[in-house]
Motif scaffolding. Structure first.
Motif, mmCIF file in Angstrom:
data_model
loop_
_atom_site.group_PDB
_atom_site.id
_atom_site.type_symbol
_atom_site.label_atom_id
_atom_site.label_comp_id
_atom_site.label_asym_id
_atom_site.label_seq_id
_atom_site.Cartn_x
_atom_site.Cartn_y
_atom_site.Cartn_z
ATOM 1 N N LEU A 43 0.806 -1.109 0.076
ATOM 2 C CA LEU A 43 0.112 -0.055 0.021
ATOM 3 C C LEU A 43 0.883 1.117 0.030
ATOM 4 O O LEU A 43 0.526 2.475 -0.669
ATOM 5 C CB LEU A 43 -0.926 0.021 1.144
ATOM 6 N N MET A 44 1.990 1.221 0.813
ATOM 7 C CA MET A 44 2.974 2.224 0.495
ATOM 8 C C MET A 44 3.390 2.755 -0.631
ATOM 9 O O MET A 44 3.714 3.705 -1.271
ATOM 10 C CB MET A 44 3.951 2.019 1.621
ATOM 11 N N ALA A 45 3.795 1.474 -1.457
ATOM 12 C CA ALA A 45 4.500 1.626 -2.963
ATOM 13 C C ALA A 45 3.141 2.167 -3.645
ATOM 14 O O ALA A 45 3.420 3.124 -4.685
ATOM 15 C CB ALA A 45 4.706 0.389 -3.542
ATOM 16 N N LEU A 46 1.870 1.692 -3.465
ATOM 17 C CA LEU A 46 0.658 2.180 -4.346
ATOM 18 C C LEU A 46 0.386 3.666 -4.266
ATOM 19 O O LEU A 46 0.112 4.545 -5.027
ATOM 20 C CB LEU A 46 -0.494 1.497 -3.962
ATOM 21 N N LYS A 47 0.563 4.090 -2.893
ATOM 22 C CA LYS A 47 0.354 5.645 -2.277
ATOM 23 C C LYS A 47 1.505 6.388 -3.047
ATOM 24 O O LYS A 47 1.003 7.626 -3.539
ATOM 25 C CB LYS A 47 0.365 5.587 -0.804
ATOM 26 N N TYR A 48 2.613 5.983 -3.040
ATOM 27 C CA TYR A 48 3.699 6.611 -3.414
ATOM 28 C C TYR A 48 3.384 6.822 -5.187
ATOM 29 O O TYR A 48 3.798 7.900 -5.596
ATOM 30 C CB TYR A 48 5.080 6.109 -3.427
ATOM 31 N N ALA A 49 3.147 5.755 -5.677
ATOM 32 C CA ALA A 49 2.824 5.703 -7.251
ATOM 33 C C ALA A 49 1.909 6.915 -7.719
ATOM 34 O O ALA A 49 1.700 7.531 -8.399
ATOM 35 C CB ALA A 49 2.317 4.400 -7.823
ATOM 36 N N LEU A 50 0.474 6.741 -6.601
ATOM 37 C CA LEU A 50 -0.540 7.737 -7.111
ATOM 38 C C LEU A 50 0.088 9.242 -6.726
ATOM 39 O O LEU A 50 -0.242 10.082 -7.607
ATOM 40 C CB LEU A 50 -1.442 7.442 -6.164
ATOM 41 N N ASP A 51 0.492 9.577 -5.556
ATOM 42 C CA ASP A 51 1.075 10.875 -5.456
ATOM 43 C C ASP A 51 1.885 11.275 -6.560
ATOM 44 O O ASP A 51 2.161 12.452 -6.868
ATOM 45 C CB ASP A 51 1.533 11.038 -4.065
ATOM 46 N N ALA A 66 12.988 8.033 -1.720
ATOM 47 C CA ALA A 66 13.612 8.492 -0.400
ATOM 48 C C ALA A 66 13.144 9.792 -0.129
ATOM 49 O O ALA A 66 12.930 9.901 1.050
ATOM 50 C CB ALA A 66 15.084 8.421 -0.821
ATOM 51 N N ALA A 67 12.946 10.836 -1.143
ATOM 52 C CA ALA A 67 12.459 11.871 -0.800
ATOM 53 C C ALA A 67 11.050 11.957 -0.233
ATOM 54 O O ALA A 67 10.572 12.686 0.459
ATOM 55 C CB ALA A 67 12.497 12.811 -1.815
ATOM 56 N N TYR A 68 10.220 10.901 -1.171
ATOM 57 C CA TYR A 68 8.919 10.649 -0.531
ATOM 58 C C TYR A 68 8.644 10.245 0.748
ATOM 59 O O TYR A 68 7.836 10.628 1.746
ATOM 60 C CB TYR A 68 8.079 9.873 -1.397
ATOM 61 N N ILE A 89 -4.816 19.456 -2.087
ATOM 62 C CA ILE A 89 -6.192 19.178 -1.577
ATOM 63 C C ILE A 89 -6.403 17.734 -2.044
ATOM 64 O O ILE A 89 -6.989 16.977 -1.215
ATOM 65 C CB ILE A 89 -7.061 20.249 -1.782
ATOM 66 N N ALA A 90 -6.152 17.727 -3.487
ATOM 67 C CA ALA A 90 -6.615 16.266 -3.967
ATOM 68 C C ALA A 90 -5.568 15.156 -3.232
ATOM 69 O O ALA A 90 -6.073 13.895 -3.143
ATOM 70 C CB ALA A 90 -6.124 16.175 -5.487
ATOM 71 N N MET A 91 -4.418 15.342 -3.082
ATOM 72 C CA MET A 91 -3.614 14.566 -2.329
ATOM 73 C C MET A 91 -3.945 14.148 -0.843
ATOM 74 O O MET A 91 -3.928 13.114 -0.440
ATOM 75 C CB MET A 91 -1.942 15.121 -2.313
#
Length: 477
Positions: A43-51, A66-68, A89-91
């Protein structure tokens, strides 16, 4: 003979999909450490991909993993100065389901490991959440932490266990209360601040009151909880909403800390009332939803009628020099020493130097602050008694503390507006001078009486910094 298959809508949901759904969004099924670790990583990888996709599509900037993962590093090495406010806001909106999954799985993982389920709330604490999740993933399961009994609508292989009913119900109610309150708070911040540009009573009073009342009602509706737990859930809701505004660069730490006394106090009052409604009446939940839905209309009505008042701040110093000598240092007071006062190091703008272009009425005075210049056309030139000016342009009132380099807070640009100012020089016996600094300003933040305390104190500090400098130069120091 062939038989037709049932239409897709009538087929039962595959057991695997239902299992994942209840694992993520439920509050009963145990969470083993392997499932917790694998699910969290995915889920962390998915969230990073979406953001990351959202940021790239908006700004063409690429966030490295790393920055994320590090807000501080992200802030300093990955800036997105051209990103519009709607992106943040979307994020924030996209974060809500991930936050629910993380919290619900963390509290169940803590219980599965034999800890208090409340230990799982470490997931909500920035920076410490990574360490807390690693600890939860490393702890072994404790078999006696669950009661054997099937709970989900399907029967998965192996024994079925669940949290004790009392703990389960309290956690479900607490989490529902927190999520509902945080959602209402963030939605109101988006509407009031970013849509209407209003920092009003509906935002600082009504919204935290409703947040406290909603969280308390949902916590106490199934079963009465103690007042301490009720107040704690209300305060956690306010703190999470404030933390979300800071983490998404929508507000800075200093302003959130200044707003905290109002928001937390009012949320506690709302929590007490919400708890009483839940345990003493049969008010339907729809009534609570109606209160939340009424908030946009309230902020819209306030935005239509609000008018900021004009305030005056006066500061005085006595100078052991004649008015003629003091006057020369007022119109052009040169470079000031770096500020020693602690509050200027919180980001509040402070004067650095002043210079004058021209002489007499129509000349322009430039007062350089730490955040930029004030442009001040001279309107009264009564040498050596009075120098008055309007404020044609002003910089931000402060530079916010935030893990992000750029903070998208509208109040930084216009909520506190300097309108005009003047210096008055009054001759005293013995060749001395009474030097007065006057500033008139508008403050578009409510309750005005509360925020005026902060703004008056900041302007007094700015006055005193300038007046002390003029006094020192005039006395030959």
């Amino acid at each position: 003979m062939e038989t037709s298959s049932p239409p897709p809508s009538s087929r039962p949901t595959p057991r695997g999909a239902r299992a994942v759904f209840w694992l993520w969004f439920g509050l009963r099924d145990p969470v083993g450490r392997r499932v917790y670790l694998v699910t969290g990583a995915c889920l962390m990888a998915l969230k990073y991909a979406l953001d990351g996709l959202l940021v790239y599509a908006t700004t063409r900037e690429i966030w490295s993993p790393a920055a994320y993962l590090s807000p501080v590093f992200q802030l300093r090495s990955q800036t997105v100065p051209d990103a519009p406010t709607w992106m943040f806001i979307a994020m924030a909106v996209m974060t809500l389901p991930f936050m629910w999954i993380g919290v619900s799985m963390s509290v169940r993982r803590a219980a599965t490991a034999g800890l208090s389920p409340w230990a799982g709330l470490v997931f909500l604490v920035p920076v410490l959440n990574y360490l807390g999740m690693l600890v939860l993933a490393a702890l072994p399961d404790r078999g006696d932490a669950w009661h054997p009994e099937p709970t989900t609508p399907y029967r998965a292989p192996g024994p079925q266990k669940r949290l004790p009913l009392q703990i389960e119900g309290m956690l479900r109610s607490a989490l529902l209360g927190v999520v509902a309150a945080v959602g209402a708070g963030l939605a109101m911040a988006g509407l009031s601040v970013y849509a209407l540009g209003l920092y009003g009573l509906s935002l600082f009073f009504v919204t935290p009151f409703v947040m406290g009342a909603v969280s308390a009602f949902l916590l106490n509706r199934p079963a009465e909880q103690t007042l301490g737990k009720t107040v704690s859930v209300a305060c956690v809701s306010v703190l999470i909403a404030g933390g979300a505004l800071m983490l998404f660069a929508l507000e800075g730490l200093v302003c959130l800390l200044m707003a905290a006394p109002i928001a937390l106090t009012v949320s506690v009052i709302g929590a007490v009332i919400g708890r009483a409604i839940a345990i003493q009446t049969r008010t339907p939940s729809q009534h609570v939803a109606a209160c939340v839905l009424a908030l946009p209309g309230l902020v819209g009505a306030e935005a239509a009628v609000v008018a900021p008042p004009l305030h005056e701040v006066v500061s005085v110093v006595e100078v052991d020099a004649a008015p003629e000598k003091v006057w020369a240092n007022v119109v052009d007071f040169g470079e000031l020493e770096p500020p020693a006062e602690w509050f200027f190091h919180t980001g509040i703008a402070y004067p650095v130097r002043a210079r004058l272009e021209g002489r007499g009425v129509g000349a322009v005075r430039y007062c350089e602050f730490s955040t930029g210049p004030f442009v001040e056309p001279i309107t009264v030139w009564d040498e050596p008694r009075k120098l008055a000016f309007d404020v044609a342009k002003q910089p931000h009132a402060m530079r916010e503390w935030s893990p992000f380099k750029y903070v998208h807070a509208p109040h930084l640009d216009g909520s506190l507006r300097s309108k005009r100012g003047e210096f008055r020089l009054i001759e005293l016996p013995g060749g001395r001078t009474r030097l007065e600094g006057h500033t008139w300003y508008e403050l578009e933040m409510y309750p005005n009486v509360y925020w005026k305390i902060w703004s008056d104190a900041a302007i007094h500090a700015i006055h005193e910094r300038v007046l002390r400098h003029v006094k020192k130069r005039s006395e030959g120091g």
